[in-house]
Design a protein around this motif. Structure first.
Motif, PDB file in Angstrom:
ATOM      1  N   PHE A 137       9.971   2.358   7.458  1.00 39.16           N
ATOM      2  CA  PHE A 137       9.908   3.232   6.288  1.00 39.16           C
ATOM      3  C   PHE A 137      11.086   2.960   5.342  1.00 39.16           C
ATOM      4  O   PHE A 137      10.917   2.936   4.112  1.00 39.16           O
ATOM      5  CB  PHE A 137       9.921   4.691   6.746  1.00 39.16           C
ATOM      6  N   ASN A 138      12.265   2.742   5.896  1.00 39.59           N
ATOM      7  CA  ASN A 138      13.423   2.412   5.062  1.00 39.59           C
ATOM      8  C   ASN A 138      13.186   1.138   4.258  1.00 39.59           C
ATOM      9  O   ASN A 138      13.481   1.072   3.062  1.00 39.59           O
ATOM     10  CB  ASN A 138      14.669   2.243   5.932  1.00 39.59           C
ATOM     11  N   SER A 139      12.637   0.122   4.913  1.00 47.26           N
ATOM     12  CA  SER A 139      12.394  -1.149   4.232  1.00 47.26           C
ATOM     13  C   SER A 139      11.355  -1.008   3.128  1.00 47.26           C
ATOM     14  O   SER A 139      11.539  -1.519   2.013  1.00 47.26           O
ATOM     15  CB  SER A 139      11.938  -2.192   5.264  1.00 47.26           C
ATOM     16  N   ARG A 140      10.266  -0.290   3.411  1.00 49.21           N
ATOM     17  CA  ARG A 140       9.199  -0.117   2.405  1.00 49.21           C
ATOM     18  C   ARG A 140       9.672   0.739   1.240  1.00 49.21           C
ATOM     19  O   ARG A 140       9.339   0.480   0.086  1.00 49.21           O
ATOM     20  CB  ARG A 140       7.966   0.512   3.046  1.00 49.21           C
ATOM     21  N   LEU A 141      10.444   1.792   1.538  1.00 47.24           N
ATOM     22  CA  LEU A 141      10.896   2.688   0.476  1.00 47.24           C
ATOM     23  C   LEU A 141      11.904   2.000  -0.437  1.00 47.24           C
ATOM     24  O   LEU A 141      11.863   2.158  -1.666  1.00 47.24           O
ATOM     25  CB  LEU A 141      11.507   3.947   1.089  1.00 47.24           C
ATOM     26  N   GLU A 142      12.808   1.210   0.131  1.00 55.40           N
ATOM     27  CA  GLU A 142      13.787   0.498  -0.694  1.00 55.40           C
ATOM     28  C   GLU A 142      13.115  -0.526  -1.600  1.00 55.40           C
ATOM     29  O   GLU A 142      13.622  -0.844  -2.671  1.00 55.40           O
ATOM     30  CB  GLU A 142      14.818  -0.185   0.202  1.00 55.40           C
ATOM     31  N   ALA A 143      11.949  -1.046  -1.164  1.00 54.62           N
ATOM     32  CA  ALA A 143      11.262  -2.056  -1.965  1.00 54.62           C
ATOM     33  C   ALA A 143      10.634  -1.465  -3.220  1.00 54.62           C
ATOM     34  O   ALA A 143      10.425  -2.183  -4.205  1.00 54.62           O
ATOM     35  CB  ALA A 143      10.188  -2.751  -1.124  1.00 54.62           C
ATOM     36  N   ILE A 144      10.320  -0.153  -3.208  1.00 56.77           N
ATOM     37  CA  ILE A 144       9.655   0.454  -4.366  1.00 56.77           C
ATOM     38  C   ILE A 144      10.601   1.309  -5.200  1.00 56.77           C
ATOM     39  O   ILE A 144      10.215   1.752  -6.282  1.00 56.77           O
ATOM     40  CB  ILE A 144       8.454   1.314  -3.917  1.00 56.77           C
ATOM     41  N   LEU A 145      11.823   1.528  -4.738  1.00 57.33           N
ATOM     42  CA  LEU A 145      12.783   2.321  -5.499  1.00 57.33           C
ATOM     43  C   LEU A 145      13.509   1.436  -6.504  1.00 57.33           C
ATOM     44  O   LEU A 145      13.843   0.288  -6.212  1.00 57.33           O
ATOM     45  CB  LEU A 145      13.801   2.989  -4.566  1.00 57.33           C
ATOM     46  N   THR A 146      13.759   1.986  -7.700  1.00 55.22           N
ATOM     47  CA  THR A 146      14.504   1.246  -8.716  1.00 55.22           C
ATOM     48  C   THR A 146      16.002   1.236  -8.427  1.00 55.22           C
ATOM     49  O   THR A 146      16.688   0.284  -8.768  1.00 55.22           O
ATOM     50  CB  THR A 146      14.251   1.855 -10.101  1.00 55.22           C
ATOM     51  N   LYS A 147      16.510   2.302  -7.814  1.00 54.31           N
ATOM     52  CA  LYS A 147      17.920   2.376  -7.439  1.00 54.31           C
ATOM     53  C   LYS A 147      18.013   2.652  -5.945  1.00 54.31           C
ATOM     54  O   LYS A 147      18.273   3.769  -5.502  1.00 54.31           O
ATOM     55  CB  LYS A 147      18.637   3.466  -8.237  1.00 54.31           C
ATOM     56  N   ALA A 148      17.762   1.595  -5.164  1.00 56.94           N
ATOM     57  CA  ALA A 148      17.711   1.757  -3.711  1.00 56.94           C
ATOM     58  C   ALA A 148      19.062   2.085  -3.112  1.00 56.94           C
ATOM     59  O   ALA A 148      19.139   2.654  -2.015  1.00 56.94           O
ATOM     60  CB  ALA A 148      17.148   0.486  -3.076  1.00 56.94           C
ATOM     61  N   TYR A 149      20.142   1.741  -3.812  1.00 55.76           N
ATOM     62  CA  TYR A 149      21.466   1.990  -3.238  1.00 55.76           C
ATOM     63  C   TYR A 149      21.737   3.487  -3.084  1.00 55.76           C
ATOM     64  O   TYR A 149      22.510   3.901  -2.217  1.00 55.76           O
ATOM     65  CB  TYR A 149      22.544   1.329  -4.095  1.00 55.76           C
ATOM     66  N   ASN A 165       0.837  -1.193   0.000  1.00 55.09           N
ATOM     67  CA  ASN A 165       0.000   0.000   0.000  1.00 55.09           C
ATOM     68  C   ASN A 165       0.881   1.256   0.000  1.00 55.09           C
ATOM     69  O   ASN A 165       1.608   1.526   0.959  1.00 55.09           O
ATOM     70  CB  ASN A 165      -0.918  -0.004   1.230  1.00 55.09           C
ATOM     71  N   LEU A 166       0.820   2.036  -1.096  1.00 57.42           N
ATOM     72  CA  LEU A 166       1.648   3.243  -1.201  1.00 57.42           C
ATOM     73  C   LEU A 166       1.154   4.335  -0.259  1.00 57.42           C
ATOM     74  O   LEU A 166       1.940   5.186   0.165  1.00 57.42           O
ATOM     75  CB  LEU A 166       1.641   3.738  -2.641  1.00 57.42           C
ATOM     76  N   MET A 167      -0.141   4.342   0.035  1.00 52.90           N
ATOM     77  CA  MET A 167      -0.660   5.333   0.978  1.00 52.90           C
ATOM     78  C   MET A 167      -0.020   5.147   2.355  1.00 52.90           C
ATOM     79  O   MET A 167       0.292   6.123   3.048  1.00 52.90           O
ATOM     80  CB  MET A 167      -2.182   5.209   1.066  1.00 52.90           C
ATOM     81  N   TYR A 168       0.197   3.906   2.751  1.00 48.93           N
ATOM     82  CA  TYR A 168       0.832   3.646   4.039  1.00 48.93           C
ATOM     83  C   TYR A 168       2.287   4.097   4.031  1.00 48.93           C
ATOM     84  O   TYR A 168       2.786   4.618   5.033  1.00 48.93           O
ATOM     85  CB  TYR A 168       0.735   2.158   4.359  1.00 48.93           C
ATOM     86  N   VAL A 169       2.976   3.912   2.900  1.00 49.25           N
ATOM     87  CA  VAL A 169       4.358   4.395   2.789  1.00 49.25           C
ATOM     88  C   VAL A 169       4.402   5.914   2.901  1.00 49.25           C
ATOM     89  O   VAL A 169       5.283   6.487   3.556  1.00 49.25           O
ATOM     90  CB  VAL A 169       4.982   3.926   1.458  1.00 49.25           C
ATOM     91  N   LEU A 170       3.417   6.603   2.279  1.00 53.47           N
ATOM     92  CA  LEU A 170       3.356   8.060   2.392  1.00 53.47           C
ATOM     93  C   LEU A 170       3.104   8.494   3.829  1.00 53.47           C
ATOM     94  O   LEU A 170       3.695   9.470   4.315  1.00 53.47           O
ATOM     95  CB  LEU A 170       2.259   8.591   1.469  1.00 53.47           C
ATOM     96  N   TRP A 171       2.236   7.766   4.526  1.00 51.33           N
ATOM     97  CA  TRP A 171       1.987   8.107   5.928  1.00 51.33           C
ATOM     98  C   TRP A 171       3.236   7.890   6.773  1.00 51.33           C
ATOM     99  O   TRP A 171       3.549   8.702   7.657  1.00 51.33           O
ATOM    100  CB  TRP A 171       0.824   7.282   6.470  1.00 51.33           C
ATOM    101  N   LEU A 172       3.971   6.798   6.508  1.00 47.76           N
ATOM    102  CA  LEU A 172       5.212   6.564   7.249  1.00 47.76           C
ATOM    103  C   LEU A 172       6.209   7.698   7.024  1.00 47.76           C
ATOM    104  O   LEU A 172       7.000   8.018   7.921  1.00 47.76           O
ATOM    105  CB  LEU A 172       5.831   5.235   6.827  1.00 47.76           C
ATOM    106  N   PHE A 173       6.167   8.304   5.831  1.00 50.19           N
ATOM    107  CA  PHE A 173       7.047   9.444   5.566  1.00 50.19           C
ATOM    108  C   PHE A 173       6.757  10.596   6.531  1.00 50.19           C
ATOM    109  O   PHE A 173       7.685  11.206   7.090  1.00 50.19           O
ATOM    110  CB  PHE A 173       6.871   9.896   4.124  1.00 50.19           C
ATOM    111  N   PHE A 174       5.477  10.878   6.757  1.00 52.70           N
ATOM    112  CA  PHE A 174       5.130  11.955   7.699  1.00 52.70           C
ATOM    113  C   PHE A 174       5.510  11.577   9.128  1.00 52.70           C
ATOM    114  O   PHE A 174       5.950  12.431   9.908  1.00 52.70           O
ATOM    115  CB  PHE A 174       3.634  12.261   7.609  1.00 52.70           C
TER     116      PHE A 174
END
Length: 596
Positions: free
Chosen positions: A227-239, A105-114
């Motif tokens: 948040f780090n784990s969820r964001l790295e999962a959706i990024l194309t260049k997580a490094y 759920n991308l909405m949950y990732v956005l909430w974790l950002f806040f």
């Protein structure tokens, strides 16, 4: 009469069907005109108003028919009409989901950002407000406003989001509200979330607004790591994000050290010795500069004078060496993980070059091998796609193969009408191969045991007297060699040379793989053999005139009867067909009839 009545009813039905088709066509044309031109009226006739029933004008001067339709999203207020956007209606009708998938759920990732932004506010600014004189009675209400806004985000995270997170229990995804709430209340995450919201702010009334009372707000670190784990999962260049995060760790350690240095200077007295901060310039910048020189152990710092300063400086040096070594190790791991593929490619290429030099392979061949390595790596990002897919479950490999290859394979005439599942099984057996310019894909006269599908690039079919004339150029999506898959007796021979025109990426399906698949689909096997037979006939394949195996898909013709044996049979026929030769002749007639 019965026949005439039946024919009459059939004629009536036929007439009615033709009329319905005509009406549907007219209706379709009207709808198309209405879509193209919005001014075209509907096909329903408007009722004609009688003079006595004429509409009365509205007080605003407009008739009811002139009011804008609801589709155009207008609203009335007092004497004016305003247009409002349709997204407002969607926002009003939006319902918060009863359960949230934390993995997708991308909405949950956005909430974790806040939530992480609120957590960073507390982690970075609580030490600054405690050590430096930046929090004053004149601006205290601004600090408190942002503080309690962050507390509100923490509270909403506990009450709304965390109690709606799905979880897996016994292999099942639990979406029940009560079960999700109980799972959160039993978790370690709930204990830390409650601890970080301890209402120590009530001590403000006794000791004043001390930022250290808000230190428990920094305990919401679990949200940061999630948040780090969820964001790295959706990024194309997580490094890239990992490098930024590791740099932030180093900056934060320097930030905390600068705050401690200012506190130590204030404790000793600003400007009291040469070691402490003298109170000139921007206090935070000066202290941060001192922290950088200390933690990175650059040197050039004034010597501490008092016992407190000596102990403080020793702790700084030990912490700096430890923290800096940890940061360097973390950065090395991040960069190593980011370049792991490039390192593997380079090691494979170096090993191949070493092997070719050991066996003294000609320089031209070595250059082609190097070109293959470079093109394959830059075009695919890997040397062998199967190494990546072999780690996935069979179902996921099938899904990827369908997305990549199904549109091409389904257009092959030989496979149209076959079992869909058979085509799916075949997709998983496709192998990707890269051909360099002027590489022979197949040569004339060799036995064909595979089919080729062009994924990218072009190939040329060569023929003519010299074998170098370009007969046709096949582009991406074309298929050739498919009849070789079903040929019996070792495969049919290629009738032309096929050469790669530039770099070509082909998918190859081998005959043995298809045979293993067709064992489970006998109906598709029969259909494929019939299609292959027709395609061979349409291509005017040469047959062996002497009765040899011309078409390997059918029963080979019987060998010609020897002339001496024919004469003996004829003599037996003249004698009335008695004896062993007569019975043999009768048996041969039976076999010939069965063969026909």
């Amino acid at each position: 009469r019965v026949g005439s009545a039946t024919s009459l009813s059939s004629a009536v039905i036929n007439t009615r069907l033709q009329e319905l088709v005509r009406l549907f066509k007219e209706r379709t044309e009207k709808v198309k005109e209405k879509l193209i031109d919005s001014d075209v009226t509907s096909d329903d006739e408007s009722p004609v108003a009688s003079p006595a029933a004429a509409p009365v004008p509205a007080p605003g001067g407009e008739q009811e028919g002139d009011k804008p339709s609801g589709d155009e999203h207008y609203c009335e207020m007092l004497c004016c009409t305003f247009k409002h956007r349709p997204w407002l209606d969607r926002l009003k009708s939006y319902q918060f989901p009863s359960s949230i998938d934390p993995l997708t759920n991308l909405m949950y990732v956005l909430w974790l950002f806040f939530v992480v932004m609120a957590w960073n506010w507390n982690c970075w600014l609580i030490p600054v407000r405690w050590a430096f004189p930046y929090q004053t009675p004149a601006n205290i209400h601004y600090w408190l406003l942002v503080d309690y806004l962050c507390d509100l985000i923490y509270l909403l995270d506990i009450l709304i989001f965390q109690t709606r997170l799905q979880f897996v229990q016994g292999g099942d995804i639990i979406t029940d509200k009560k079960a999700m709430k109980e799972n959160y209340l039993r978790s370690q995450r709930f204990k830390m979330d409650v601890l970080c919201l301890l209402p120590l702010d009530f001590f403000y009334f006794k000791v004043g607004v001390n930022p250290l009372l808000r230190f428990p707000r920094c305990l919401k670190y679990m949200a940061f790591f999630e948040f780090n784990s969820r964001l790295e999962a959706i990024l194309t260049k997580a490094y890239i994000y990992r490098v930024i995060r590791t740099t932030a760790y180093l900056l934060y350690s320097l930030h905390v050290n600068s705050c401690l240095y200012y506190w130590a200077s204030a404790y000793e007295g600003l400007g009291s010795t040469t070691w402490v901060y003298d109170g000139e310039g921007n206090s935070y910048i000066r202290c941060y500069y001192w922290a950088v020189k200390t933690l990175i152990t650059i040197g050039g710092l004034p010597d501490p004078k008092t016992l407190f300063e000596i102990v403080f400086q020793l702790l700084n040096y030990f912490t700096g060496v430890f923290a800096f070594s940890v940061m360097i190790g973390q950065m090395r791991d991040v960069v190593g993980a980011a370049t792991a593929g490039q390192t593997y490619y380079r090691s494979c290429m170096d090993s191949t070059i070493k092997y070719m030099n050991f066996y003294k392979i000609p320089r031209t061949v070595q250059n082609r091998v190097k070109t293959w390595y470079e093109y394959t790596w830059h075009s695919q990002g890997m040397l062998d796609e199967s190494e990546l897919l072999v780690q996935l479950p069979d179902k996921m490999r099938l899904d990827i193969a369908i997305d990549v290859n199904y549109n091409i394979v389904s257009k092959v005439a030989l496979f149209q009408g076959c079992d869909r599942q058979m085509i799916f099984d075949m997709l998983k057996r496709l192998r990707s191969v890269v051909y360099l310019p002027n590489d022979y894909v197949c040569k004339k006269g060799e036995i064909g045991r595979e089919m080729y599908i062009i994924q990218a690039g072009q190939v040329q079919v060569l023929g003519g007297p010299d074998g170098k004339s370009v007969l046709v150029t096949l582009k991406a999506g074309s298929v050739f060699g498919e009849i070789s898959l079903l040929a019996a007796g070792g495969g049919n021979r290629r009738t032309a040379n096929v050469v790669a025109h530039g770099f070509a990426n082909l998918f190859i399906l081998e005959k043995k793989d298809l045979n293993e698949i067709l064992v489970h689909y006998p109906e598709s096997q029969k259909l494929l053999r019939k299609k292959a037979k027709k395609m061979l006939k349409s291509n005017n394949k040469p047959k062996d005139e002497k009765g040899g195996p011309g078409d390997p898909l059918i029963i080979p013709p019987k060998a010609e009867t020897p002339k001496l044996f024919k004469a003996a049979l004829a003599a037996t026929g003249r004698m009335g067909g008695k004896g062993a030769l007569g019975r043999l002749r009768w048996r041969l007639k039976e076999l010939r009839a069965m063969q026909e």
